[in-house]
Every structure is written in C-alpha cells, then in structure tokens.
Design a protein around this motif. Structure first.
Motif, PDB file in Angstrom:
ATOM      1  N   GLU A 210       0.846  -0.978  -0.007  1.00  0.00           N
ATOM      2  CA  GLU A 210      -0.014   0.062  -0.089  1.00  0.00           C
ATOM      3  C   GLU A 210       0.771   1.065  -0.067  1.00  0.00           C
ATOM      4  O   GLU A 210       0.569   2.269  -0.685  1.00  0.00           O
ATOM      5  CB  GLU A 210      -0.970  -0.098   1.262  1.00  0.00           C
ATOM      6  CG  GLU A 210      -2.025  -0.851   1.085  1.00  0.00           C
ATOM      7  CD  GLU A 210      -3.085  -1.016   2.394  1.00  0.00           C
ATOM      8  OE1 GLU A 210      -2.786  -0.181   3.284  1.00  0.00           O
ATOM      9  OE2 GLU A 210      -3.784  -2.201   2.275  1.00  0.00           O
ATOM     10  N   ASN A 247      -2.737  -5.152  -4.713  1.00  0.00           N
ATOM     11  CA  ASN A 247      -2.140  -3.688  -5.317  1.00  0.00           C
ATOM     12  C   ASN A 247      -0.596  -4.002  -5.581  1.00  0.00           C
ATOM     13  O   ASN A 247       0.195  -3.191  -5.715  1.00  0.00           O
ATOM     14  CB  ASN A 247      -2.165  -2.751  -4.119  1.00  0.00           C
ATOM     15  CG  ASN A 247      -3.449  -1.988  -4.327  1.00  0.00           C
ATOM     16  OD1 ASN A 247      -4.368  -2.429  -4.979  1.00  0.00           O
ATOM     17  ND2 ASN A 247      -3.944  -1.272  -3.114  1.00  0.00           N
ATOM     18  N   SER A 426      -7.408   2.550  -3.600  1.00  0.00           N
ATOM     19  CA  SER A 426      -7.750   1.336  -2.888  1.00  0.00           C
ATOM     20  C   SER A 426      -8.364   1.882  -1.577  1.00  0.00           C
ATOM     21  O   SER A 426      -8.137   2.393  -0.821  1.00  0.00           O
ATOM     22  CB  SER A 426      -6.316   0.728  -2.693  1.00  0.00           C
ATOM     23  OG  SER A 426      -6.718  -0.156  -1.434  1.00  0.00           O
ATOM     24  N   VAL A 429      -6.242   1.345   1.533  1.00  0.00           N
ATOM     25  CA  VAL A 429      -5.317   2.377   1.727  1.00  0.00           C
ATOM     26  C   VAL A 429      -6.156   3.756   1.941  1.00  0.00           C
ATOM     27  O   VAL A 429      -5.530   4.500   2.903  1.00  0.00           O
ATOM     28  CB  VAL A 429      -4.448   2.576   0.301  1.00  0.00           C
ATOM     29  CG1 VAL A 429      -3.591   3.798   0.411  1.00  0.00           C
ATOM     30  CG2 VAL A 429      -3.715   1.281  -0.053  1.00  0.00           C
TER      31      VAL A 429
END
Length: 458
Positions: A210, A247, A426, A429
DNA sequence: ATTATGAGCACTGTGAGACC
DNA sequence: GGTCTCACAGTGCTCATAAT
C-alpha cells in the motif's frame, strides 16, 4: 604497500589524566627510541603498525577525566590475516630500570608484562577500531538518509530499499518492525498482530504494498512519466500490471504465478489491472489529442470534454480500443466524440440538478457516480433524454436512442471508474491514509463498494 | 532501561529465458 | 498463457548500537 583502511576515521577515547600522562610518556619513549617521528599535542606517527596518531587534542577543562579525540589510521596488515605477526613486530617493548619488560598499550595506557596478554589486549582494541569504523559509516549514512527525501533514499543502497510507511509518511528499512513497534496502536496493526505469524506477515506485506502504491500515486500526480516504485526492480522494461487483490505491481508474465500465491485457498477472482489504468493516469496519446481533443468546439460541453478527467479518460480508452480500425478512422473519431459529448451533456444536466439541493461545488464528472447523488443523476438523465414541451406540457416524448447510448456510456464510465478506483484509491489504503478525508467522502466508499459488488455479480 | 534503527546473514519469492 | 528453472533482489531475524 599498506593501505590505510581506516584513514580519516575518528575514534573517541575517554582517558583519565593519569592514562593520558602515561600515554604521553609512552609516546615520548617511542620518540626517544626513534619509532615516532614527532610528538606534540598533534601526534603524527608512532610506528609502522599504528602509523599515525594525528589531530590529537585534549579537553583539559574537566578535572580527572580527560577527553581525547584521536584520529587513527591503521595499517591494513593488522586487520588481515597477518595481523598477529604485525602486532608482534610492533609491541615496542620497553624495559624498566630493573630489567623487567613492559608492554604499554599506546591506546589506553595499560601496561602488560606478558606479551600474550598485551596481544590479547591489542586484539580488543582492534575490534573496537573496526566497530568504530562501522559506526562512523553508519552515522554518515544515517545523516545522509535523514537529510534526503524519499526517492533518494532508495537510490542510496542497491540492497535493501527503505519502504514507505502508510501510517507516518516515513521511510524505514525495516518497515514491518517499524509498524509493529511504532504503530501498534493502529486498528489495522492491532488486528494484524492477532493473526498467526504467516497471516500477520502477509498483512504487514500488504502495508508495504500500500505504501508503494500510495507513493506511486503521488509520483504520478507530479509527473505522469515518473519511474514507479515497486517491490522488485525489473531489469527489463517489461509490461507492468497491478494485482487488484493486493495492489502488487508485477510483470504481466509473473501475474499467473502471483495469482496462485495471492489467491491462496480463496475462491476470489484475482485480476491484473493493465498499466493503462494506473501507470499513465491522465496521460493521453498524441493521436487522441490530435484527433479528438482538438476537434471539440469552444462551447460549455466542448470545454467539459477537453478538461474533465473522467470524460477524457473514457474518450481516450474508447479511442485506444478502436484506433486499429484505420479504414474507419473518421467513424471511430465521431463515435468517440459523440460518447464524450453525451457524457459531458449528462454531467451538465446533473450539475444543474445538484445545484438545486446541494450548494456543493462539483469537481468532476465522476461525481455522477456518487450514490448520494443517484436521484440527481436519474433526474439529469430524464431531462437530457426527454424531448421537452414542444409537443405540449402533457406530451413529453423520450429520446430512446439517446437514452440507450447514454446507458452504455455511463456503464463504460462506471467500469473505468472502478478500475481507476481499484488501482488508485484502494479502499484499504484510503481508509488508512486519511480518516478525515474518509469521513467527508464516506458516501464514495460505499458507492464504490456497492458498485464493485454489483459489477462482480454481473 | 527502554526504544528505535542499522548491519549481516540465510532464506524466499520474483524476473526472465526457454519451452510447450 | 502456463510451466520449469536459475539468478539474485529483497525479506525477516538476530545482534549491536545510538538515542532517549
């Protein structure tokens, strides 16, 4: 012959006045024996094993303890395999008046009557010297790191790059440990610590990913051509994709293997988001600018088409998708421009609707997909697709073709928005990065979540 | 004494080439 | 696009050390 491996290294010794006097006495004797070329407050050399004692200064301000700062250059030979013999060659044994042989230490002033004891003692100092070298190097590096910004930290070393901490915006060489120690009160960290070591490591690895992801977003915000940070450096300029589950940025080829590890036992479908959705965010091709953007008129709709990120993105993707149809270039161009204008029109109607109820300043066409404005979007679509009152107030007529076209444009936009959201914002995040921001935009989070669920279900 | 961080070491997982 | 294999970048762990 010999190389000064510790040349320039500063070693600090705290010596008593007595030790200092003894030390001076010892050096004085060395001077008399011809093994020291000069001796003042700045001693320049002693013998071949410890060639130089330079820049010696004393702080006589204190009473008993004297702080001596000494720069020592050590002959490489004493750090290598033959250090024992070198030391033996340089014991500088001094005899006293009654014939006893003494071996005074040039560093701490201790005297030894046994040669082996003296050698053991010198070995101890050698270790200290070596450690001192490492410490100095470490301090230098540390200072450099502290003074540099994030991107340069990674270039500092080719081995272990410092990783971005999503909790405090700092770069750490050992991110997992840093998070465990410094951010143990964070909810996500607390949750992670409750799991088994394997799961915990996976969750901490997620924090790292992240961080990389956030950093890449920031980089892209400043420069769409910025070199992206990733877990492992690719030696080749291969096609990059992002795993929509964790991610992670990988090469396209490595994705199938990563899918297996990332998926684990889960039945969740894991997809690779192509680079076009996240690497070159607002980057549109030259042909798109030349054939599409420059062709719009200067009216309100044209301005939206040329300036709004979502409209541009939708247009550029549609253009990229169809530009292989070289023989139908003109038709493709018209089709793309029509879709963009429809979207811009819808946004224009939508803005009017929103203004009635909410004195909010809308920033982008992406706000149309905000679920709290769903009714406004409905109204906007109705107004846009109905003929108006030219047939009389009671006989509104629907533009069916336009409504269908608008439906597909909105659907396409939603898919693009989803891909953009998965790659750039995201949810995990987002929650962690800015709680304040999340409070303001919690509706967006819910919208994206619902949208994702709906699209997954299709 | 405690906390935070760097260095070194052994190991893991990714990149990339070859092949199917 | 998937699998196999090798090289090596990067990781976690432990120890040492600086900072507080």
């Amino acid at each position: 012959m010999a190389e000064n491996v510790l040349s320039g290294t500063t070693l600090e010794f705290d010596m008593s006045q007595k030790d200092l006097n003894d030390f001076r006495m010892y050096v004085g004797k060395c001077l008399l024996s011809g093994k020291v070329s000069s001796f003042q407050e700045d001693i320049t050399s002693i013998d071949s094993s410890m060639e130089q004692f330079g820049e010696m200064s004393t702080d006589t301000g204190s009473s008993e303890d004297v702080h001596i700062q000494t720069v020592i250059s050590v002959d490489k030979s004493i750090c290598d395999d033959d250090e024992q013999s070198t030391l033996e060659d340089n014991t500088s044994a001094l005899g006293d008046n009654v014939g006893n042989v003494r071996y005074p230490c040039a560093i701490c002033g201790n005297e030894f009557t046994d040669l082996q004891d003296f050698l053991d003692h010198m070995q101890k100092h050698l270790k200290e010297i070596k450690k001192g070298k490492k410490a100095a190097a470490s301090t230098t590096l540390c200072n450099k790191k502290n003074s540099k910004d994030t991107s340069t930290v990674n270039n500092q070393s080719n081995t272990k790059p410092a990783r971005y901490c999503i909790f405090c915006d700092k770069y750490c060489l050992q991110l997992s440990r840093h998070i465990q120690l410094v951010h143990k009160e964070e909810d996500r960290v607390k949750a992670a610590l409750k799991f088994s070591p394997r799961t915990k490591n996976k969750m901490f690895s997620q924090f790292k990913k992240e961080g990389i992801h956030l950093n890449n977003i920031e980089k892209l915000g400043k420069d769409s051509h910025a070199v992206l940070e990733r877990e492992r450096i690719s030696q080749k300029d291969s096609v990059q994709v992002m795993c929509d589950n964790c991610n992670a940025i990988l090469t396209k080829k490595a994705m199938s293997r990563h899918r297996a590890t990332c998926q684990g036992g889960s039945s969740k479908q894991i997809n690779a988001i192509p680079a076009q959705f996240f690497i070159k965010d607002n980057d549109v091709s030259e042909s798109f600018v030349k054939n599409i953007l420059t062709k719009f008129t200067k009216d309100d709709i044209g301005k939206i088409c040329k300036s709004d990120n979502l409209v541009k993105k939708v247009g550029s993707i549609l253009w990229a998708k169809n530009r292989t149809k070289v023989d139908q270039l003109s038709q493709v161009r018209k089709s793309v421009m029509n879709d963009m204008r429809r979207l811009a029109h819808a946004y224009n109607f939508f803005k009017e609707e929103v203004k009635k109820d909410h004195p909010l300043l809308l920033n982008t066409a992406a706000d149309m997909f905000n679920r709290i404005f769903f009714k406004d979007l409905q109204e906007a679509v109705c107004k846009y697709t109905e003929v108006g009152d030219q047939y009389g107030k009671t006989s509104f007529k629907l533009k069916h073709g336009l409504k269908y076209a608008l439906y597909y444009v909105l659907k396409k936009s939603a898919e693009i928005l989803r891909a953009e959201h998965l790659s750039k914002f995201s949810i995990r995040v987002w929650i962690q990065k800015s709680k304040e921001n999340l409070q303001k935009k919690s509706y967006l989070y819910k919208f994206y979540r619902d949208l994702k669920l709906c699209l997954d279900a299709v």
